[in-house]
Design an enzyme around this catalytic site. Structure first.
Site, PDB file in Angstrom:
ATOM      1  N   GLU A 112       8.483   3.016  -4.173  1.00 26.05           N
ATOM      2  CA  GLU A 112       7.504   2.387  -3.289  1.00 26.05           C
ATOM      3  C   GLU A 112       7.856   0.923  -3.103  1.00 26.05           C
ATOM      4  O   GLU A 112       8.727   0.382  -3.795  1.00 26.05           O
ATOM      5  CB  GLU A 112       6.079   2.543  -3.840  1.00 26.05           C
ATOM      6  CG  GLU A 112       5.549   3.968  -3.723  1.00 26.05           C
ATOM      7  CD  GLU A 112       4.094   4.115  -4.108  1.00 26.05           C
ATOM      8  OE1 GLU A 112       3.591   5.232  -4.023  1.00 26.05           O
ATOM      9  OE2 GLU A 112       3.467   3.109  -4.495  1.00 26.05           O
ATOM     10  N   HIS A 226      -3.705  -2.793   3.171  1.00 24.68           N
ATOM     11  CA  HIS A 226      -2.645  -1.775   3.204  1.00 24.68           C
ATOM     12  C   HIS A 226      -2.080  -1.726   4.616  1.00 24.68           C
ATOM     13  O   HIS A 226      -2.826  -1.683   5.590  1.00 24.68           O
ATOM     14  CB  HIS A 226      -3.194  -0.403   2.806  1.00 24.68           C
ATOM     15  CG  HIS A 226      -2.117   0.571   2.443  1.00 24.68           C
ATOM     16  ND1 HIS A 226      -1.296   1.147   3.386  1.00 24.68           N
ATOM     17  CD2 HIS A 226      -1.719   1.061   1.247  1.00 24.68           C
ATOM     18  CE1 HIS A 226      -0.445   1.954   2.779  1.00 24.68           C
ATOM     19  NE2 HIS A 226      -0.676   1.918   1.479  1.00 24.68           N
ATOM     20  N   ARG A 272       3.315  -5.705   0.384  1.00 27.00           N
ATOM     21  CA  ARG A 272       2.312  -5.261   1.354  1.00 27.00           C
ATOM     22  C   ARG A 272       1.782  -6.380   2.236  1.00 27.00           C
ATOM     23  O   ARG A 272       1.505  -6.160   3.414  1.00 27.00           O
ATOM     24  CB  ARG A 272       1.159  -4.580   0.608  1.00 27.00           C
ATOM     25  CG  ARG A 272       1.537  -3.209   0.088  1.00 27.00           C
ATOM     26  CD  ARG A 272       0.425  -2.578  -0.706  1.00 27.00           C
ATOM     27  NE  ARG A 272       0.757  -1.202  -1.042  1.00 27.00           N
ATOM     28  CZ  ARG A 272       0.017  -0.425  -1.807  1.00 27.00           C
ATOM     29  NH1 ARG A 272      -1.110  -0.890  -2.331  1.00 27.00           N
ATOM     30  NH2 ARG A 272       0.369   0.824  -2.058  1.00 27.00           N
ATOM     31  N   HIS A 329      -7.670  -2.654   1.413  1.00 26.56           N
ATOM     32  CA  HIS A 329      -7.263  -1.572   0.521  1.00 26.56           C
ATOM     33  C   HIS A 329      -7.625  -1.842  -0.933  1.00 26.56           C
ATOM     34  O   HIS A 329      -8.122  -0.951  -1.612  1.00 26.56           O
ATOM     35  CB  HIS A 329      -5.741  -1.376   0.647  1.00 26.56           C
ATOM     36  CG  HIS A 329      -5.200  -0.233  -0.142  1.00 26.56           C
ATOM     37  ND1 HIS A 329      -5.694   1.046  -0.027  1.00 26.56           N
ATOM     38  CD2 HIS A 329      -4.187  -0.167  -1.056  1.00 26.56           C
ATOM     39  CE1 HIS A 329      -5.015   1.853  -0.823  1.00 26.56           C
ATOM     40  NE2 HIS A 329      -4.113   1.141  -1.472  1.00 26.56           N
ATOM     41  N   ARG A 364      -1.429  -6.918  -5.522  1.00 25.22           N
ATOM     42  CA  ARG A 364      -1.125  -5.826  -6.452  1.00 25.22           C
ATOM     43  C   ARG A 364       0.175  -5.125  -6.090  1.00 25.22           C
ATOM     44  O   ARG A 364       0.395  -4.755  -4.942  1.00 25.22           O
ATOM     45  CB  ARG A 364      -2.269  -4.811  -6.444  1.00 25.22           C
ATOM     46  CG  ARG A 364      -2.004  -3.568  -7.292  1.00 25.22           C
ATOM     47  CD  ARG A 364      -3.169  -2.617  -7.224  1.00 25.22           C
ATOM     48  NE  ARG A 364      -3.368  -2.086  -5.884  1.00 25.22           N
ATOM     49  CZ  ARG A 364      -2.820  -0.959  -5.432  1.00 25.22           C
ATOM     50  NH1 ARG A 364      -1.994  -0.261  -6.191  1.00 25.22           N
ATOM     51  NH2 ARG A 364      -3.088  -0.543  -4.199  1.00 25.22           N
TER      52      ARG A 364
END
Length: 526
Positions: A112, A226, A272, A329, A364
């Site tokens: 990811e 997100h 992100r 998100h 995060r």
């Protein structure tokens, strides 16, 4: 009035991990405002990050977490999390949690964004949250009682010690729950925004409850957006996991231009906040962005949840592209706690997204949230298991305060969500934040909770909590005059490492002699 040893508010991964790890002689209650499977944890498509690969180690995971968090993290907390992650996964596997494995029975490790190695463990393809939650719920011990459809609306505090909560049941009647230890595991505040991946129940209740009780709240300006929420029929319809880009998916314009190509060395797997800001820039110029899934082999079998979501919303997967927009998100901030979960109020704890442990920093790292919930749930359980729960020790009897309080009008919910998206969303400015704060204060801002809560309906209480949490976000975002992680100020577009790195904005509300004093301070992360 009911009494218990440990009272847990919320029903996500942190709540059930804590509950199943507590001693069998400790009486435990879990209260949730809807159904126990209605949570962000249950919806989580992504996996759990852990350094399990042959070329991986916990130090790499540690450095990836710091880089994604733009070095606003507490390094000691991050190191403990990443060092523990492999054993967390191995323990779950040994206990029977059905994670995805290859033909030889080895865990499949995915990639990811912002990770330097394949280290993402999944369950059910893109249904990891459901896989873990079903497993944890199946492991619920007999000493754990679950109460559904009970809305907690006030924390009871005497002499800076939490002794319980007040809640409204399905019939809107008031219930009192007294406990030696009260744990908030209520999730974040994604529903404050027009576009969000969050469950409908995630409205910032826990943060507002703790703030009104006098707990310290930190890092509220750091909201992760997100990059890829499915966009159909003029609205967001659910999350399209970052794992799709990990398998080769690319973000493109209508004419096929790859938008991340020259923006970041990791391109579509950039952190992100960078991906979200890039998409937002195209959207602001009227260009729709798509996720090109043509490079992803066997998309429907690899991502069954996302495929079903697309079909339900009229997206033809044969066209190999999914329309996406960024949306709220994850909240990196929240109730400030240590690595046991203790807040600034004695006997009040916070776990999961509602808490600010210093692990996530300003942004995060993907797939660290379920990990944090499991990690922190076990940490608090280990500590509570050392405490004495003498049955002869009686809790104090709560007495209602005598003051007569009133409540102001509250904003329309859709108007609030739009205002937050416009002014405290992906791109922020001083003018926009000032406009938002002035508008919120017309309704009382974060002081609106001084009203009489007992006579309010649950939907009104929800709007009040949303207003309080929105005010905390807006004021923190105005205070931080730089851009870092999930906080992007167009008028201060750069990180200011000499002025703001390792600096936290902390809100605290003190009530003395009938007067309320709201304090905002800047403190160094320790």
């Amino acid at each position: 009035m009911r009494q218990t040893d440990v009272l847990i508010i919320g029903s996500g991964v942190a709540a059930f991990q804590l509950a199943r790890k507590l001693r069998s002689d400790i009486n435990v209650m879990i209260i949730t405002k809807s159904h126990m499977k209605e949570s962000n944890s249950y919806l989580a498509q992504g996996g759990i990050a852990a350094a399990l690969g042959e070329q991986d180690d916990s130090e790499k995971h540690f450095h990836d977490t710091l880089a994604a968090g733009r070095y606003h993290n507490n390094p000691d907390a991050v190191r403990k999390l990443t060092a523990t992650a492999p054993s967390v996964i191995k323990t779950l596997v040994q206990q029977g949690c059905p994670f995805d494995k290859d033909a030889q029975g080895k865990l499949l490790l995915g990639m990811e964004g912002a990770h330097s190695e394949n280290r993402i463990v999944h369950g059910g393809g893109d249904a990891t949250g459901k896989t873990i939650m079903d497993f944890l719920i199946s492991q619920r011990p007999k000493n754990v009682e679950v109460i559904e459809n009970s809305f907690v609306y006030e924390i009871l505090v005497e002499n800076n010690t939490c002794i319980g909560v007040k809640a409204k049941n399905e019939d809107n009647q008031i219930d009192y729950f007294l406990a030696h230890h009260v744990v908030l595991a209520t999730g974040g505040c994604g529903q404050l925004y027009r576009y969000t991946s969050n469950a409908e129940t995630v409205t910032g209740d826990g943060i507002a409850l703790a703030y009104l009780a006098g707990a310290e709240i930190a890092d509220m300006e750091f909201i992760q957006f997100h990059p890829t929420l499915l966009y159909a029929g003029g609205k967001t319809c659910g999350l399209v996991s970052e794992a799709v880009r990990g398998e080769g998916g690319r973000l493109i314009t209508e004419d096929g231009k790859a938008i991340m190509k020259d923006v970041h060395p990791l391109a579509d797997l950039a952190p992100r906040h960078i991906v979200s800001q890039t998409i937002y820039e195209y959207l602001s110029h009227g260009e729709q962005i798509y996720l090109d899934i043509s490079p992803v082999k066997d998309f429907s079998s690899r991502f069954p949840t996302i495929s079903d979501l697309c079909r339900k919303n009229g997206i033809d997967l044969k066209e190999k592209r999914i329309p996406v927009v960024p949306g709220s998100h994850f909240l990196m901030g929240g109730i400030q706690t240590d690595l046991v979960g203790r807040s600034s109020i004695q006997s009040l704890y916070a776990l999961g997204e509602v808490a600010c442990t210093g692990i996530h920093g300003a942004n995060r790292l993907a797939s660290n949230s379920l990990l944090e919930g499991l990690f922190m749930g076990e940490n608090l359980a280990r500590w509570l298991n050392t405490q004495s729960f003498s049955k002869s020790h009686k809790l104090p009897v709560w007495r209602e305060p005598s003051e007569n309080r009133s409540i102001k009008d509250l904003p329309d919910l859709q108007e609030l969500k739009k205002a937050m998206m416009d002014h405290a969303g992906i791109v922020r400015t001083r003018a926009g934040l000032m406009s938002l704060i002035n508008w919120l204060e017309r309704f009382g801002g974060e002081q609106v909770g001084d009203g009489n809560l007992d006579h309010m309906q649950k939907d009104t209480l929800t709007r009040m909590f949303m207003l309080i949490t929105a005010s905390l976000i807006a004021k923190a975002a105005l205070q931080r005059r730089e851009s870092r992680g999930g906080h992007y100020r167009q008028d201060f577009p750069c990180e200011k490492n000499h002025g703001w790195q390792q600096k936290q904005i902390i809100h605290c509300r003190k009530k003395e002699k009938g007067k309320v004093d709201e304090q905002i301070k800047v403190a160094t992360i320790t």
